[in-house]
Design a protein around this motif. Structure first.
Motif, PDB file in Angstrom:
ATOM      1  N   ARG A  21      37.095  33.929  71.712  1.00 41.85           N
ATOM      2  CA  ARG A  21      37.591  35.309  71.823  1.00 41.85           C
ATOM      3  C   ARG A  21      36.633  36.287  71.139  1.00 41.85           C
ATOM      4  O   ARG A  21      36.157  36.019  70.038  1.00 41.85           O
ATOM      5  CB  ARG A  21      38.964  35.399  71.129  1.00 41.85           C
TER       6      ARG A  21
ATOM      7  N   GLU B  55      36.233  35.446  76.049  1.00 38.07           N
ATOM      8  CA  GLU B  55      37.486  36.108  76.430  1.00 38.07           C
ATOM      9  C   GLU B  55      37.566  37.423  75.658  1.00 38.07           C
ATOM     10  O   GLU B  55      37.409  37.435  74.427  1.00 38.07           O
ATOM     11  CB  GLU B  55      38.650  35.181  76.045  1.00 38.07           C
TER      12      GLU B  55
ATOM     13  N   VAL C  55      39.183  40.437  73.832  1.00 34.54           N
ATOM     14  CA  VAL C  55      40.376  41.009  73.198  1.00 34.54           C
ATOM     15  C   VAL C  55      40.027  42.478  72.937  1.00 34.54           C
ATOM     16  O   VAL C  55      39.280  42.798  72.001  1.00 34.54           O
ATOM     17  CB  VAL C  55      40.699  40.279  71.865  1.00 34.54           C
TER      18      VAL C  55
ATOM     19  N   PHE D  37      37.481  33.526  66.499  1.00 35.05           N
ATOM     20  CA  PHE D  37      37.117  34.742  67.228  1.00 35.05           C
ATOM     21  C   PHE D  37      35.818  35.265  66.624  1.00 35.05           C
ATOM     22  O   PHE D  37      35.412  34.846  65.543  1.00 35.05           O
ATOM     23  CB  PHE D  37      38.207  35.819  67.115  1.00 35.05           C
TER      24      PHE D  37
END
Ligand SMILES: O=c1[nH]c(=O)c2ncn([C@@H]3O[C@H](COP(=O)(O)OP(=O)(O)OP(=O)(O)O)[C@@H](O)[C@H]3O)c2[nH]1
Ligand SMILES: [Mg+2]
Length: 183
Positions: A6, A30, A32, A63
């Motif tokens: 993330r 991904e 966020v 992340f």
């Protein structure tokens, strides 16, 4: 697909570049989409590290975040850690105005990636030397790309090629290689 990780950022341009670079390393990014409070600090590594530490409580690790900035020699490193605010306020036209008549056009873009696995934060830094152009050129990219040139071409003129040599590419290479070995 390989590793999924993330990326917390409010900046679509950064996400798209890292998504593209990650493909080459089998890393699936991904997004966020989130604004987060950045501590004021004197250097990017400090700011990136502290931001990741502060987020470790609020966001499920693993992340990463990324802090980047444009450092102009003739302006004593300005806008540097304040690049985001400076872009939103005086922007490229303001920077060109500050650089009117200035012979020394040297500048560098620096990108610091800060990765949190929940236990600790690791940072990966990349940078690229360039020059501040005398006028805005090119349609691609985002932010200061139209005024940052490497070997006579601005990042905004390069398009995809930017991802082969940018500060973000250089930081991401270190990060994704480390991920592949350690995750
Ligand atoms: O022309 C550019 N080419 C680049 O490759 C690039 N990388 C960063 N920047 C700009 O420098 C500031 C960074 O500030 P920054 O790291 O805080 O990012 P940001 O606030 O936009 O997003 P976030 O990741 O913090 O949510 C922002 O104004 C960015 O637009 C770039 N400009
Ligand atoms: Mg920011």
């Amino acid at each position: 697909m390989g590793m999924k990780v993330r990326f917390i950022t409010s900046n679509r341009g950064k996400f798209e570049e890292l998504k593209e670079i990650g493909r080459g390393f089998g890393v699936d990014i991904e997004w966020v989409e989130m604004e987060y409070l950045e501590p004021q600090g004197s250097d990017l590594e400090f700011v990136a590290r502290k931001s990741a530490e502060m987020l470790s409580g609020a966001v499920e690790p693993p992340f990463f975040i990324e802090d980047s900035g444009l450092f102009i020699d003739a302006l004593h490193g300005f806008p540097g850690v304040y690049s985001s605010f400076v872009f939103k306020t005086i922007g490229n036209d303001g920077i060109l105005k500050l650089m009117e008549g200035v012979e020394d056009r040297r500048a560098r873009f620096v990108c610091v990636i800060a990765f949190s696995d929940g236990e600790q934060v690791r940072t990966f830094t990349g940078e690229v030397e360039g020059q501040i152009a005398r006028e805005k050129r090119g349609e691609h990219g985002f932010g200061y790309d139209p005024i940052f040139e490497v070997d006579g071409r601005t990042f905004a003129e390069m398009g995809e090629k930017k991802n082969e040599l940018s500060h973000r590419r250089r930081a991401a290479e270190k990060f994704f290689s480390w991920l592949a070995k350690n995750f």
